[in-house]
Scaffold this motif. Structure first.
Motif, PDB file in Angstrom:
ATOM      1  N   ARG A 171      -0.600  -2.814  -5.464  1.00 53.37           N
ATOM      2  CA  ARG A 171      -1.944  -2.882  -4.860  1.00 53.37           C
ATOM      3  C   ARG A 171      -2.306  -4.344  -4.575  1.00 53.37           C
ATOM      4  N   TYR A 200       0.803  -1.231   0.000  1.00 56.24           N
ATOM      5  CA  TYR A 200       0.000   0.000   0.000  1.00 56.24           C
ATOM      6  C   TYR A 200       0.833   1.277   0.000  1.00 56.24           C
ATOM      7  N   GLY A 249      -0.513  -5.560  -1.540  1.00 58.02           N
ATOM      8  CA  GLY A 249      -1.152  -5.040  -0.333  1.00 58.02           C
ATOM      9  C   GLY A 249      -2.339  -5.904   0.077  1.00 58.02           C
ATOM     10  N   TRP A 250      -3.173  -6.255  -0.914  1.00 59.21           N
ATOM     11  CA  TRP A 250      -4.333  -7.105  -0.613  1.00 59.21           C
ATOM     12  C   TRP A 250      -3.892  -8.501  -0.207  1.00 59.21           C
ATOM     13  N   GLN A 275       3.263   1.640  -1.880  1.00 60.38           N
ATOM     14  CA  GLN A 275       3.811   1.643  -3.245  1.00 60.38           C
ATOM     15  C   GLN A 275       5.326   1.422  -3.263  1.00 60.38           C
TER      16      GLN A 275
END
Length: 525
Positions: free
Chosen positions: A320, A148, A323-324, A150
């Motif tokens: 992204r 998240y 992050g998930w 980046q």
């Protein structure tokens, strides 16, 4: 005298998107076909979802009943994570399954002296599970932060097509010990399964029924049904009566002990095993597995994008997704699945084998995972398929993913000595170093890193047991230090650079835009 061949007859122009797929990422088969394909992905995901708990739960002191509950919990969390990843993560058609990378730190937790002291097996199982949960919850923060913030997108600037070839190739090849060595544990069902799957999916792929290539689409489900029935026949006719116990365990269809111990309905919920316990050493060892899962998934996402006929995911989309995935590992810790999660390589391979890269199919398979994890007995029925049957299919699917990795060489100059050196050395070391760690561990019952600090040992042993991780370290280092200024074209950078940013290529919007108009709140970089 024959005319000299024209250049276009010899070479093949590189292609941004893989051609020859029936359905790409956002085109969908009919609902009936999509549901059948989703069920097929669910059956394939069962292999790892049953193998990991079957290996770990007995070591933790758990019973067959505990094993079934862990399998159901793992499938339930897999379903949720797959839905989250396909909706809000990279949006690629990837199943998020259990990961083998976490086994090293988990075994180290199982052998922790504070836990081995507990005499009651059930109490030891619960205490071990809580310790694993605590370590996973803390370690998941690594992927959540890298994703998240980046930061992983920034790291991925150092990747080139050449640097990624060994990583993606070894995401498949690196799992060679899960292929024939497992299928060979019961040759009489493993080999026929392999032959049948290849015949159905390749040789009979043009066989049509109502304009549908049924053999190619459903080769997996058909060959598993035939061989499972055959294995059942061998078991029922007493073919294994006088065989050693080990052979019976691998070959018989009634030895998994899952159906009898599975409840009819059971809903997994967070903290079902009790409150997690936290230990800094355990958490630090687990962080290495989280890093390995991050690197393996990066390779798998790039392979999945190719097999879904999409463009490579832009850096921020990849970040992204990571992050998930970190949130997925957090869920694994909260629910207690006994392992972390990563992209399921075999399901990525199945996209290529069926030539259907549709996102909807994977979302339907996630629905099946959640549904069957709640209905215990039905789920346990499918989960009792003998492992050699799955391993035979892995021989094809892991190889397919590996060859997708090799296909990235088309964007590089393979007449360059520098490129040959980097690709060869990183592929070789990516296989050779983990093999050394594996052999050493088998002989000495501990890894080559064996100091007083357990967390340090876990960290090193986990990192170097992973082929894609070793390959990434070697290839990215060599690729960014060896004559890298003069070799941008040789490395494939002019082709790669337009896919780095979301706006770099018009197709990115079609493939990677968030649903429900969420891009307004999270504008792509």
């Amino acid at each position: 005298m024959a005319a000299a061949p024209k250049p276009e007859e010899i070479s093949h122009p590189p292609m941004d998107q893989l051609q020859g797929l029936e359905y790409c990422i956002d085109s969908n088969p009919s609902w009936g076909e999509a549901i059948a394909l989703g069920f097929q992905h669910y059956i394939l995901a069962l292999g790892t979802a049953v193998m990991i708990p079957s290996f770990l739960v007995p070591l933790m002191g758990g019973t067959d009943g505990d094993k079934v509950r862990v399998v159901q919990t793992l499938l339930f969390v897999e379903g949720i994570n797959t839905l989250l990843q396909t909706l809000f993560g990279t949006r690629l058609p990837t199943v998020i399954g259990g990961s083998w990378a976490f086994v090293v730190p988990i075994i180290s937790i199982i052998h922790d002296s504070s836990l081995t002291r507990i005499t009651d097996p059930q109490e030891r199982f619960l205490s071990t599970m809580r310790a694993i949960q605590g370590a996973l919850i803390v370690a998941s923060s690594v992927q959540i932060i890298l994703g998240y913030s980046q930061l992983w997108a920034i790291c991925s600037r150092f990747f080139s097509p050449l640097g990624m070839v060994p990583v993606i190739a070894l995401a498949g090849f690196g799992l060679f010990d899960k292929g024939f060595p497992v299928a060979g544990q019961c040759v009489e069902i493993g080999v026929p399964m392999f032959i049948l799957f290849v015949i159905f999916s390749q040789y009979l792929k043009n066989f049509q029924f109502r304009q549908l290539p049924v053999m190619e689409r459903f080769a997996l489900i058909m060959s598993i049904t035939v061989i499972w029935a055959y294995a059942h026949l061998l078991t029922a006719s007493g073919a294994y009566k006088h065989h050693p116990e080990v052979t019976q365990k691998h070959c018989r269809t009634d030895r998994a002990n899952l159906i009898s111990t599975a409840p009819w309905i059971k809903i997994p919920y967070p903290l079902q095993w009790g409150a997690p316990t936290f230990d800094a050493g355990h958490a630090f060892g687990m962080m290495a597995a989280v890093l390995v899962s991050l690197i393996e998934s990066t390779g798998a996402y790039k392979a999945a994008s190719r097999l879904a006929s999409a463009t490579p995911p832009p850096a921020h989309v990849l970040s992204r997704g990571i992050g998930w995935q970190g949130i997925g590992i957090l869920f694994s810790g909260l629910f207690g699945t006994a392992t972390g999660c990563t992209v399921s390589i075999e399901n990525v391979g199945l996209l290529g084998s069926t030539r259907v890269g549709s996102r909807r199919v994977i979302q339907i398979s996630a629905g099946f995972m959640i549904f069957f994890s709640l209905l215990g007995k039905f789920g346990a029925l499918f989960a009792s398929i003998p492992f050699p049957i799955f391993a035979a299919v892995y021989c094809v699917l892991f190889g397919l993913v590996a060859s997708v990795g090799l296909s990235f060489l088309q964007f590089t100059n393979m007449n360059s000595m520098r490129n040959l050196f980097i690709a060869g050395v990183s592929l070789f070391l990516g296989l050779s170093i983990p093999e050394y760690f594996r052999e050493y561990t088998t002989a000495a019952f501990h890894g080559p890193a064996h100091t007083k600090a357990g967390w340090f040992n876990d960290f090193l042993n986990t990192i170097f047991l992973s082929s894609p991780t070793v390959a990434l370290m070697v290839s990215v280092f060599l690729d960014n230090t060896l004559e890298y200024k003069d070799s941008a074209k040789d490395r494939g950078m002019p082709w790669w650079v337009k896919f780095r940013t979301f706006k770099g290529d018009s197709r990115n919007e079609e493939f990677y835009t968030l649903p429900f108009n969420l891009n307004r709140f999270f504008p792509p970089s």
